[in-house]
Design a protein around this motif. Structure first.
Motif, PDB file in Angstrom:
ATOM      1  N   ASN A  87      -1.432  -8.931  -9.166  1.00  7.52           N
ATOM      2  CA  ASN A  87      -0.977  -7.591  -9.551  1.00  7.52           C
ATOM      3  C   ASN A  87      -1.771  -7.077 -10.740  1.00  7.52           C
ATOM      4  O   ASN A  87      -2.199  -5.910 -10.760  1.00  7.52           O
ATOM      5  N   GLY A 112       0.966   0.870  -9.292  1.00  4.52           N
ATOM      6  CA  GLY A 112       1.625   1.381  -8.086  1.00  4.52           C
ATOM      7  C   GLY A 112       0.668   1.627  -6.940  1.00  4.52           C
ATOM      8  O   GLY A 112       0.964   2.414  -6.032  1.00  4.52           O
ATOM      9  N   THR A 129      -1.528   1.263  -3.477  1.00  2.00           N
ATOM     10  CA  THR A 129      -1.196   0.851  -2.112  1.00  2.00           C
ATOM     11  C   THR A 129      -2.071  -0.338  -1.757  1.00  2.00           C
ATOM     12  O   THR A 129      -3.304  -0.232  -1.746  1.00  2.00           O
ATOM     13  N   SER A 179       5.440  -6.796  -4.040  1.00  2.00           N
ATOM     14  CA  SER A 179       6.207  -5.555  -3.895  1.00  2.00           C
ATOM     15  C   SER A 179       7.153  -5.365  -5.081  1.00  2.00           C
ATOM     16  O   SER A 179       7.293  -4.247  -5.612  1.00  2.00           O
ATOM     17  N   LEU A 236       3.787  -2.718  -6.503  1.00  2.00           N
ATOM     18  CA  LEU A 236       2.742  -2.324  -5.557  1.00  2.00           C
ATOM     19  C   LEU A 236       3.367  -1.863  -4.246  1.00  2.00           C
ATOM     20  O   LEU A 236       4.393  -2.391  -3.814  1.00  2.00           O
ATOM     21  N   ARG A 237       2.728  -0.884  -3.613  1.00  2.00           N
ATOM     22  CA  ARG A 237       3.191  -0.424  -2.301  1.00  2.00           C
ATOM     23  C   ARG A 237       2.464  -1.240  -1.236  1.00  2.00           C
ATOM     24  O   ARG A 237       1.251  -1.141  -1.097  1.00  2.00           O
ATOM     25  N   VAL A 242       1.343  -2.430   2.464  1.00  2.00           N
ATOM     26  CA  VAL A 242       1.156  -1.959   3.833  1.00  2.00           C
ATOM     27  C   VAL A 242       0.360  -3.031   4.598  1.00  2.00           C
ATOM     28  O   VAL A 242      -0.145  -3.983   4.024  1.00  2.00           O
TER      29      VAL A 242
END
Length: 303
Positions: free
Chosen positions: A204, A214, A216, A231, A235-236, A238
C-alpha cells in the motif's frame, strides 16, 4: 484408459503418413504437414471431431520435453537473450526486445482504458507477458505472492524471489528489482494472517507513492487475505485479469513470428513422436514398458 487410447491413436495418426510426403529434413529437423492432414488421419481412426483436440494435445504433449532444449548451463545473468540450442530467436528474425516493449505498452494501454492506476501481478504467465522475465513458473503459481510485479503508467518494479534478483537484469521492461517477501501459507504457517497484513501495508505504501492515495489497484492470483487487507487500507480493488487478457488479444508482427516459430517447433516434436511410434508392435500399441508418458500443463507458453 481414455488418455492411453488417445495417445495410441494419435501416434498411429502421425506415423501413418508416407515417409517421403511428410518429412522434410533440414536445418530445423523433421517437419510434418499441416494439421488438416493430421485431422484427416485421425478421421481414419474414427476419432470424432469432439475428441480431436484431445488427440492433438496428447500428440504435442508427448514430446514437449524434447522440444524445450534449453541450455540450462548458460550464463544465468543474461536470461533475456537465452536461446534454444537448435535455433535462436535472432535466426528467425525475431526482435525479442520489440516483443517485450510492445507487450509492456499493451498492458499499460489497457490499464488506462479500464481506469486501473496500478496492477499487482503474481501470475508468472502475466509477469512474463508484461516484462519478459521468468523464474520458477510452477512454484510461483502455487505460492503467491512469492514473486510479483507492481506496474503503473510510469514505473515497473519486479519483486523477485530471494537470491534470484540477477535473473531480471538486462530487461528494458523492468525499472527496478527488489527482493520479494513471500506471504503464502507455506512461508508463514499459522502466522499467515499477520504476514499478509504486513505485506499489504508495504504494498500500500508503494502504490500510494506511485499512484496516489485511494488508487484503483488491479489484482489477479493473490491470497484472499492480502486482497482484503489492501482494500481495508483504502485501495480500490478491481480484477487485473481482464485488462491483461485484452492486452494480449492483439498480436504484433513480431509476436506472429514467435507463434510461427513455436508451430515449427511443435512440428519437429510431432515428427520425433512419429519416428518413435514406428517401434510399435501393432496399430495403436507400443512395445511393453515403452509407452510414452506425458504431462499436459495449461498455458505453458505466454501467448
Amino acid at each position: 484408459m481414455q488418455f492411453g487410447r488417445a495417445a495410441g491413436e494419435a501416434a498411429d495418426a502421425v506415423s501413418g503418413f508416407e515417409e517421403d510426403k511428410q518429412v522434410q529434413r533440414g536445418k530445423g529437423g523433421p517437419v510434418l504437414p499441416h494439421n488438416d492432414r493430421l485431422l484427416e488421419r485421425l478421421s481414419f481412426f474414427n476419432v470424432s471431431s469432439a475428441h480431436r483436440p484431445m488427440h492433438l494435445a496428447v500428440t504435442v504433449s508427448l514430446t514437449v520435453m524434447e522440444m524445450a532444449n534449453l541450455d540450462w548451463h548458460a550464463e544465468r545473468s543474461d536470461l533475456s537473450a537465452i536461446a534454444l540450442l537448435d535455433r535462436a530467436p535472432e535466426s528467425e528474425g525475431i526482435d525479442l526486445r520489440q516483443v517485450r516493449r510492445y507487450r509492456h505498452g499493451r498492458v499499460r494501454e489497457q490499464m488506462a482504458r479500464h481506469g486501473v492506476d496500478a496492477v499487482l501481478l503474481s501470475d508468472p504467465i502475466n509477469i512474463r507477458y508484461a516484462t519478459g522475465t521468468r523464474n520458477m513458473q510452477i512454484f510461483s503459481q502455487r505460492n503467491a505472492p512469492s514473486r510479483y510485479l507492481v506496474m503503473t503508467q510510469s514505473k515497473s518494479i519486479l519483486f523477485e524471489f530471494t537470491g534470484c534478483l540477477h535473473l531480471a537484469e538486462g530487461y528494458e521492461t523492468v525499472d527496478e528489482v527488489r527482493p520479494s517477501k513471500t506471504a503464502s501459507f507455506v512461508a508463514a504457517g499459522p502466522d499467515i494472517a499477520d504476514r499478509e497484513r504486513r505485506w499489504a501495508a508495504e504494498m500500500n505504501d508503494l502504490i500510494v507513492e506511485l499512484a496516489g492515495k485511494g488508487a484503483t489497484l488491479g489484482l489477479e492470483r493473490l491470497n484472499a487475505g492480502t486482497a482484503i487487507a489492501l482494500s481495508e487500507l483504502g485501495l480500490r480493488i478491481v480484477d487485473a485479469q481482464r485488462p491483461v487478457e485484452l492486452a494480449r488479444a492483439i498480436k504484433s508482427s513480431e509476436e506472429m513470428k514467435c507463434i510461427n516459430a513455436s508451430l515449427r517447433a511443435t512440428e519437429v516434436g510431432v515428427g520425433k513422436l512419429r519416428d518413435a511410434a514406428t517401434m510399435r508392435t501393432g496399430p495403436g500399441t507400443f512395445p511393453r514398458n515403452s509407452m510414452p508418458t506425458a504431462t499436459i500443463c495449461p498455458r505453458m507458453v505466454a501467448a
